[in-house]
Write an enzyme that holds these catalytic residues in place. Structure first.
Site, PDB file in Angstrom:
ATOM      1  CG  PHE A  13     -15.351   9.406   5.099  1.00  0.00           C
ATOM      2  CD1 PHE A  13     -14.537  10.295   5.184  1.00  0.00           C
ATOM      3  CD2 PHE A  13     -15.541   8.842   3.655  1.00  0.00           C
ATOM      4  CE1 PHE A  13     -15.613  11.425   4.323  1.00  0.00           C
ATOM      5  CE2 PHE A  13     -15.817   9.870   2.947  1.00  0.00           C
ATOM      6  CZ  PHE A  13     -15.486  11.170   3.197  1.00  0.00           C
ATOM      7  CB  CYS A  14     -13.282   7.599  10.932  1.00  0.00           C
ATOM      8  SG  CYS A  14     -13.491   7.129  12.805  1.00  0.00           S
ATOM      9  N   PRO A  15     -14.243   4.088  10.729  1.00  0.00           N
ATOM     10  CG  PRO A  15     -14.782   2.139  11.571  1.00  0.00           C
ATOM     11  CD  PRO A  15     -15.556   3.490  10.646  1.00  0.00           C
ATOM     12  N   GLY A  16     -13.150   3.616   8.318  1.00  0.00           N
ATOM     13  CA  GLY A  16     -12.591   2.664   7.136  1.00  0.00           C
ATOM     14  C   GLY A  16     -10.773   1.396   7.665  1.00  0.00           C
ATOM     15  CG  ASP A  40     -10.536   9.003   8.801  1.00  0.00           C
ATOM     16  OD1 ASP A  40     -11.240  10.192   8.638  1.00  0.00           O
ATOM     17  OD2 ASP A  40     -10.267   9.075   9.936  1.00  0.00           O
TER      18      ASP A  40
END
Lengths: 76, 129
Positions: A13-16, A40
């Site tokens: 998920f953000c910001p991954g 995402d």
């Protein structure tokens, strides 16, 4: 010679996905191409925003079967 | 254009630490000059050996426990490594906890007092979590 590699950040998920991309960008050479894979939803708009702001180049950006494929060339 | 961003973390809950870490990592990796001041209940997660699992405030905090959400400590670390963000422990909090900089994670910068932090923050934006 320029390299091409895939950065598989699916299922994060953000910001991954963005952080994965940046980690690989740092290790790449100018002219290298990276293809980010992300599930995402926000990546499709947010990653190009980062790429343009920082001054790299978007080669292509498309969603295939629920996965964003964003190709970037390291420009500096 | 790059800007100066100062982030103050005081609350020790998962949602607040996560949001602060997300902003710090993205801003730092985009070229902004980022300083994170860690004090009050936010500092203890950066003490060596301390639990890194912060209590949740609500539904989002529980959802964030799932696989694929980058943990806040990893994001703060990336902010420091990829974007040269400064992670600064509050010197007052260290005094109260009776610990020194050696007891903190390696990515943390020098103990910093408010006067110094505020003068460094001058002219930029400040966010508090």
């Amino acid at each position: 010679m320029s390299d091409s590699k895939i950065v598989d950040a699916r299922d994060t998920f953000c910001p991954g996905p963005l952080m994965e991309l940046i980690t690989h960008m740092k290790r790449s050479n100018v002219g290298d191409t990276l293809e980010l894979l992300s599930t995402d939803e926000g990546s499709g708009a947010d990653v190009p925003e980062w790429v343009n702001k920082v001054g790299h180049e978007i080669i292509s950006n498309e969603k295939i079967d629920g996965v964003w494929h964003i190709k970037i060339r390291k420009a500096k | 254009m790059s800007q100066k961003l100062s982030i103050v973390c005081v609350t020790g809950t998962r949602e607040k630490l996560q949001m602060a870490a997300m902003i710090a990592s993205v801003a730092a990796a985009t070229g902004d000059e980022v300083s994170v001041f860690l004090s009050m209940n936010a500092l203890s997660y950066f003490v060596k050996g301390h639990a890194t699992d912060a209590p949740v405030e609500g539904e989002m905090g529980t959802l964030m426990a799932q696989k694929g959400v980058p943990p806040f400590k990893q994001l703060f670390q990336q902010a420091a490594e990829l974007g040269d963000a400064k992670l600064l422990p509050c010197s007052m909090a260290l005094d109260l906890m009776k610990i020194t900089n050696d007891d903190l994670d390696a990515e943390l910068g020098p103990p910093t007092g408010l006067t110094r932090f505020l003068s460094d923050a001058e002219g930029g934006q400040m966010l508090t979590f």
